[in-house]
Design an enzyme around this catalytic site. Sequence first.
Site, short mmCIF file in Angstrom:
data_model
loop_
_atom_site.label_atom_id
_atom_site.label_comp_id
_atom_site.label_asym_id
_atom_site.label_seq_id
_atom_site.Cartn_x
_atom_site.Cartn_y
_atom_site.Cartn_z
N GLY A 1 0.77 -1.08 0.08
CA GLY A 1 -0.07 0.07 0.01
C GLY A 1 0.86 1.04 0.07
N GLY B 1 -0.42 5.01 -1.11
CA GLY B 1 -1.50 5.64 -0.26
C GLY B 1 -0.93 6.87 0.54
CD GLN B 2 -3.22 11.04 4.53
OE1 GLN B 2 -4.08 10.30 5.07
NE2 GLN B 2 -3.25 12.22 4.96
CG ASP C 1 -0.71 0.68 -3.69
OD1 ASP C 1 -1.81 0.41 -4.10
OD2 ASP C 1 -0.41 1.44 -2.88
CB ILE C 2 -3.83 -2.65 -5.97
CG1 ILE C 2 -4.79 -3.40 -6.72
CG2 ILE C 2 -4.31 -0.96 -6.11
CD1 ILE C 2 -4.76 -5.00 -6.14
NE ARG C 3 -4.99 1.47 -9.46
CZ ARG C 3 -5.92 1.44 -8.56
NH1 ARG C 3 -5.74 2.14 -7.55
NH2 ARG C 3 -6.88 0.72 -8.53
CE1 TYR D 1 -9.87 1.88 8.57
CE2 TYR D 1 -10.47 3.46 10.41
CZ TYR D 1 -9.68 2.96 9.26
OH TYR D 1 -8.09 3.26 9.54
CE LYS E 1 -7.09 -0.17 9.96
NZ LYS E 1 -5.84 -0.73 9.53
N1 SER Z 1 -8.44 8.71 9.34
C1 SER Z 1 -9.30 7.45 9.15
C2 SER Z 1 -10.65 7.61 8.66
O1 SER Z 1 -11.09 8.77 8.89
C3 SER Z 1 -9.49 6.97 10.63
O2 SER Z 1 -8.40 6.03 10.98
O3 SER Z 1 -11.18 6.83 8.32
#
Ligand code: SER
Length: 313
Positions: free
Chosen positions: A9, A12-13, A35-37, A143, A147
């Site tokens: 990954g 990503g950010q 990463d996936i791309r 999410y 986690k």
């Molecule tokens: N920054 C993340 C979100 O907003 C939380 O871990 O999903």
Amino acid sequence: MKKRILIIGACGQIGTELTATLRKQYAPHKVVASDIREGDTEMMQSGPFEVLDAMDYDAVQDVVIKHEITDVYLMAAMLSATAEKFPMRGWNLNMNSLFNVLNLAKEGKIDKIFWPSSIAVFGPTTPKTDTPQRTVMEPSTVYGISKQTGERWCEYYFNKYGVDVRSIRYPGLISYKTLPGGGTTDYAVDIYHKAVKHNSYICFLNAETTLPMMFMDDAIKATIGIMEAPSEQIKIRNSYNLAAMSFNPEEIAASIRKQQKDFRISYEPDFRQAIANSWPQSINDSSAREDWGWNHEVELDEMTRIMLENLNK
Ligand code: SER
């Protein structure tokens, strides 16, 4: 030391800045990004890169063996807002990618794992301010459920199989190099982009929504810091609370106004308001500070200065 790092990954950010920092810190050829791309030119030219699906166990294993990987940073995930729209996809990505690296470590194919958790592990019944390391955790988002479950599995793999897995609960992360995607705290990045472009911002959270936040440089410092700490200092093997600052949209707008006097903010809360309402406002991270020496550097006004200066370039 025969350390070889794989970042899953990497585009990503967080992955983008983590990759750049690790490649600076170690020899670039020892830091494999995936990463996936494919990523941007900087990503592709600054060191080795593999196109990799984090959910494909065999593919992850092949990359690990090919590059003799010792340490994996698993940064691939579906964030809170997107996972509410695609619950099963979010669950599958967040869980299967974690099991893949945990099982590779269990089989002795890698030595060490970094896996990010989040303030989203907390829920509406959690104490809202100065949220302790150990407290009620009843997350109400897909999410957050993924986690929290992941945290349980990390601790289980450490206790049962001796897997050296390390984790922190990131707050909202703010950076100017790569845009976040699909999170609830993303407004705190977007607001700076819109401030520079339009001098105004329509916020999808209401003015009073206080959330824990952190500047990316501090988050990267914490991430590499926990991975480099001696194993015996890592006393918590589910995930560490981590904090820097807390603010609401009105306060970040006021911080921007110190530099752009007539900056305007208005509010149109959407479904992400409910997600934000379920999360803590501030986090107690004394365990991380005591156990492995975490400390943050950047506060709100300093972050605003850095963000506006760089986005104006
Ligand atoms: N920054 C993340 C979100 O907003 C939380 O871990 O999903």
